[in-house]
Design a protein around this motif. Sequence first.
Motif, mmCIF file in Angstrom:
data_model
loop_
_atom_site.group_PDB
_atom_site.id
_atom_site.type_symbol
_atom_site.label_atom_id
_atom_site.label_comp_id
_atom_site.label_asym_id
_atom_site.label_seq_id
_atom_site.Cartn_x
_atom_site.Cartn_y
_atom_site.Cartn_z
ATOM 1 N N VAL A 16 36.746 40.626 38.286
ATOM 2 C CA VAL A 16 36.947 39.389 39.022
ATOM 3 C C VAL A 16 35.714 38.529 38.798
ATOM 4 O O VAL A 16 34.589 38.993 38.968
ATOM 5 N N LEU A 17 35.944 37.281 38.386
ATOM 6 C CA LEU A 17 34.845 36.368 38.081
ATOM 7 C C LEU A 17 34.992 35.080 38.880
ATOM 8 O O LEU A 17 35.387 34.053 38.359
ATOM 9 N N GLY A 18 34.745 35.124 40.149
ATOM 10 C CA GLY A 18 34.794 33.930 40.975
ATOM 11 C C GLY A 18 36.192 33.614 41.456
ATOM 12 O O GLY A 18 36.981 34.504 41.747
ATOM 13 N N PHE A 19 36.486 32.308 41.510
ATOM 14 C CA PHE A 19 37.752 31.835 42.060
ATOM 15 C C PHE A 19 38.416 30.847 41.105
ATOM 16 O O PHE A 19 37.781 30.277 40.227
ATOM 17 N N THR A 20 39.712 30.645 41.321
ATOM 18 C CA THR A 20 40.481 29.663 40.577
ATOM 19 C C THR A 20 41.554 29.114 41.498
ATOM 20 O O THR A 20 41.863 29.711 42.534
ATOM 21 N N ASP A 21 42.140 27.968 41.133
ATOM 22 C CA ASP A 21 43.236 27.408 41.927
ATOM 23 C C ASP A 21 44.125 26.531 41.052
ATOM 24 O O ASP A 21 43.922 26.408 39.847
ATOM 25 N N ASP A 22 45.128 25.969 41.661
ATOM 26 C CA ASP A 22 46.078 25.052 41.035
ATOM 27 C C ASP A 22 46.689 25.632 39.759
ATOM 28 O O ASP A 22 47.172 26.759 39.782
ATOM 29 N N LEU A 23 46.700 24.879 38.644
ATOM 30 C CA LEU A 23 47.395 25.320 37.434
ATOM 31 C C LEU A 23 46.802 26.610 36.883
ATOM 32 O O LEU A 23 47.542 27.495 36.451
ATOM 33 N N ASP A 24 45.493 26.766 36.897
ATOM 34 C CA ASP A 24 44.897 27.999 36.390
ATOM 35 C C ASP A 24 45.311 29.204 37.234
ATOM 36 O O ASP A 24 45.556 30.291 36.705
ATOM 37 N N ALA A 25 45.405 29.025 38.543
ATOM 38 C CA ALA A 25 45.856 30.112 39.411
ATOM 39 C C ALA A 25 47.313 30.453 39.117
ATOM 40 O O ALA A 25 47.694 31.633 39.094
ATOM 41 N N LEU A 26 48.133 29.437 38.864
ATOM 42 C CA LEU A 26 49.539 29.681 38.529
ATOM 43 C C LEU A 26 49.653 30.424 37.203
ATOM 44 O O LEU A 26 50.435 31.374 37.088
ATOM 45 N N LYS A 27 48.894 30.015 36.199
ATOM 46 C CA LYS A 27 48.924 30.709 34.907
ATOM 47 C C LYS A 27 48.566 32.183 35.077
ATOM 48 O O LYS A 27 49.177 33.064 34.477
ATOM 49 N N GLN A 28 47.570 32.448 35.910
ATOM 50 C CA GLN A 28 47.168 33.825 36.163
ATOM 51 C C GLN A 28 48.300 34.588 36.867
ATOM 52 O O GLN A 28 48.592 35.735 36.519
ATOM 53 N N SER A 29 48.959 33.951 37.811
ATOM 54 C CA SER A 29 50.083 34.584 38.507
ATOM 55 C C SER A 29 51.215 34.907 37.544
ATOM 56 O O SER A 29 51.806 35.984 37.611
ATOM 57 N N ILE A 30 51.508 33.978 36.642
ATOM 58 C CA ILE A 30 52.577 34.198 35.666
ATOM 59 C C ILE A 30 52.233 35.389 34.780
ATOM 60 O O ILE A 30 53.085 36.230 34.490
ATOM 61 N N LYS A 31 50.990 35.493 34.361
ATOM 62 C CA LYS A 31 50.567 36.642 33.557
ATOM 63 C C LYS A 31 50.789 37.939 34.339
ATOM 64 O O LYS A 31 51.254 38.940 33.789
ATOM 65 N N MET A 32 50.477 37.914 35.623
ATOM 66 C CA MET A 32 50.687 39.098 36.455
ATOM 67 C C MET A 32 52.178 39.416 36.606
ATOM 68 O O MET A 32 52.580 40.566 36.450
ATOM 69 N N TYR A 33 52.993 38.404 36.902
ATOM 70 C CA TYR A 33 54.436 38.625 37.043
ATOM 71 C C TYR A 33 55.001 39.294 35.796
ATOM 72 O O TYR A 33 55.803 40.219 35.881
#
Length: 117
Positions: A16-33
Amino acid sequence: MENTKTFKIDFGKNRVLGFTDDLDALKQSIKMYLSVPRFEHIIFTRNYGHDFKKCIGESKEYVLGVAKRFVHECLSTDDRIIDVANFELSTENESLFIRFKITSIYGDYIETWEVAR
């Protein structure tokens, strides 16, 4: 819409390297899904993850026929995603490559995903 700020994951380093939000957070969620097979981990709800394990042992034609639906069903539970469209499917050796457009409340982007045996 609630705050989307979440931990930023470096998937290459498993850190884990800090925080993210908005589109970058969504991209990360999609990778997880798309990384989690549905029903395999009790930490996730029954709606979380993909169904590509159902493709094991099936023909190439079957896999190509269900790939779009599996991706759409996998991502449809996220309220930030408006549409998943413009699918392009290709195969190479034992892998299926799926390219598609995500339309979200933060903007559009193209995702490419590999499904390998």
